[in-house]
Design an enzyme around this catalytic site. Structure first.
Site, PDB file in Angstrom:
ATOM      1  N   ARG A  15       2.673  12.323   5.408  1.00  0.00           N
ATOM      2  CA  ARG A  15       1.879  12.318   3.915  1.00  0.00           C
ATOM      3  C   ARG A  15       0.777  11.617   3.783  1.00  0.00           C
ATOM      4  O   ARG A  15      -0.365  12.125   3.853  1.00  0.00           O
ATOM      5  CB  ARG A  15       3.240  12.086   2.942  1.00  0.00           C
ATOM      6  N   ASP A  16       1.071  10.394   3.649  1.00  0.00           N
ATOM      7  CA  ASP A  16      -0.175   9.483   3.323  1.00  0.00           C
ATOM      8  C   ASP A  16      -1.138   9.623   4.519  1.00  0.00           C
ATOM      9  O   ASP A  16      -2.481   9.752   3.979  1.00  0.00           O
ATOM     10  CB  ASP A  16       0.158   7.971   3.291  1.00  0.00           C
ATOM     11  N   HIS A 208       3.287  -1.543   1.735  1.00  0.00           N
ATOM     12  CA  HIS A 208       2.261  -0.507   2.238  1.00  0.00           C
ATOM     13  C   HIS A 208       0.846  -0.891   2.270  1.00  0.00           C
ATOM     14  O   HIS A 208       0.344  -1.146   1.435  1.00  0.00           O
ATOM     15  CB  HIS A 208       2.450   0.591   0.871  1.00  0.00           C
ATOM     16  N   HIS A 210      -2.996  -0.522   4.142  1.00  0.00           N
ATOM     17  CA  HIS A 210      -4.042  -0.007   4.672  1.00  0.00           C
ATOM     18  C   HIS A 210      -4.833  -0.989   5.522  1.00  0.00           C
ATOM     19  O   HIS A 210      -5.087  -2.045   4.994  1.00  0.00           O
ATOM     20  CB  HIS A 210      -4.891   0.717   3.739  1.00  0.00           C
ATOM     21  N   CYS A 241      -8.325   6.809   2.451  1.00  0.00           N
ATOM     22  CA  CYS A 241      -8.142   6.583   0.937  1.00  0.00           C
ATOM     23  C   CYS A 241      -9.331   7.303   0.103  1.00  0.00           C
ATOM     24  O   CYS A 241     -10.478   6.863   0.783  1.00  0.00           O
ATOM     25  CB  CYS A 241      -8.050   5.144   0.597  1.00  0.00           C
ATOM     26  N   ASN A 250      -3.428   3.824   7.417  1.00  0.00           N
ATOM     27  CA  ASN A 250      -2.359   2.797   7.123  1.00  0.00           C
ATOM     28  C   ASN A 250      -2.263   2.028   8.281  1.00  0.00           C
ATOM     29  O   ASN A 250      -2.842   2.103   9.438  1.00  0.00           O
ATOM     30  CB  ASN A 250      -1.070   3.602   6.994  1.00  0.00           C
TER      31      ASN A 250
HETATM   32 ZN    ZN Z   1      -1.393   4.706   1.262  1.00  0.00          ZN
END
Ligand code: ZN
Length: 303
Positions: A15-16, A208, A210, A241, A250
């Site tokens: 997903r991310d 979380h 990055h 992002c 990430n």
């Molecule tokens: Zn993220």
């Protein structure tokens, strides 16, 4: 410092990681990525987001991805949603176990990300958490831009702690702090994680990060030392992002797993399989992945 024997990992690559990749990935490849993550030991996987497909074309096949998920008792599938409409879509798949809600620490970022104020994003996330709980699912929630905002700069730690306390009232499984744009440093992480952990106890704190400015692994380490027990990471270090130009993805799952394994902290992940998966992902994405461990390999074995 007291370090735990193990932490829980959440694989967010499907997903991310993928969401910010301009190159559209086939549904079958997404499912293969999820399968490889599970084969490497992932037991919580963020599989898709249920958002407007015109805004996020990469996630337009969320329903198809869910339909293809291997159903097994030992894996929790997370679907990210921004509003109740998305939540209802995720629930309707019958394949998602946990909704992922997001609230954002600053008004300007919340407006850009979700078209609402920061308080509005807390209310929306709380509604999503309550709907999940009423529907027999669980919910996680992430406070975006906890360590810095692309529009407003510094973020007041008091604001993040207050948001965490408010979100707990809705009944999530944990509270997450996200460094959405990759600006955090380890001392900031240590202080904020410790404060939020104290504020939301006994709920766990998830983090979380990055790796936009190369501080990702240091931040993971600092977060664990301060009591975070759940770590998001993405195979290969996939992702970026939209609010941070040139952003790396990430923190890479294999880089985190390597560091923690060497430190004697269990993740339940098989490093060799992660490395294979990271390299495979580079072929699928047709570019080298940012992960350093996938390039270098694991710790040398005695010949
Ligand atoms: Zn993220």
């Amino acid at each position: 410092m007291n370090y735990p024997e193990s932490v829980e990992m959440v694989e967010v690559g499907p997903r991310d990681g993928l969401q910010n990749e301009p190159h559209l990935i086939a549904t079958a490849d997404k499912l293969a990525l999820i399968q490889r993550a599970i084969d490497a030991g992932a037991r919580r996987v963020e599989v898709a987001s249920f958002v407007n497909p015109h805004k996020v074309p990469q996630m337009a096949d969320a329903d198809e991805v869910c339909a293809g998920l291997p159903m097994r008792d030992d894996v929790t599938y997370i679907g990210l949603v921004m509003n109740l409409r998305g939540a209802e879509r995720a629930i309707a798949t019958g394949r998602i176990h946990q909704l992922g809600a997001v609230s954002v620490s600053t008004d300007q970022f919340a407006m850009a990300n979700q078209g609402q104020s920061s308080d509005g994003s807390v209310a929306a996330a709380s509604d999503i958490i309550r709907l999940a709980n009423r529907s027999g699912l669980t919910a996680q929630v992430t406070i975006g831009a906890s360590f810095g905002c692309p529009f407003e700069g510094e973020v007041d730690p008091d604001r993040v702690v207050a948001m965490a306390k408010k979100l707990v009232e809705a009944g999530p499984v944990e509270i997450a702090l996200a460094d959405t744009i990759g600006v955090a440093d380890p001392l900031h992480v240590e202080r904020l994680v410790a404060r939020v952990k104290a504020a939301v106890a006994p709920l766990p704190v998830r983090v979380h990060f990055h790796n936009t400015r190369g501080t990702g692994l240091a931040n993971v380490w600092a977060a664990i030392g301060a009591g975070a027990s759940v770590i998001d990471a993405s195979l290969g270090g996939l992702g970026g992002c939209p609010f941070a130009k040139g952003a790396a993805g990430n923190v890479a799952t294999e880089d985190v797993a390597y560091m923690l394994a060497r430190a004697g902290i269990g993740t339940g992940l098989d490093l060799d399989r992660l490395i294979d998966a990271g390299r495979w992902l580079g072929e699928i994405m047709e570019k080298p992945m940012p992960s350093m461990v996938s390039r270098a390999g694991g710790f040398p074995k005695k010949e």
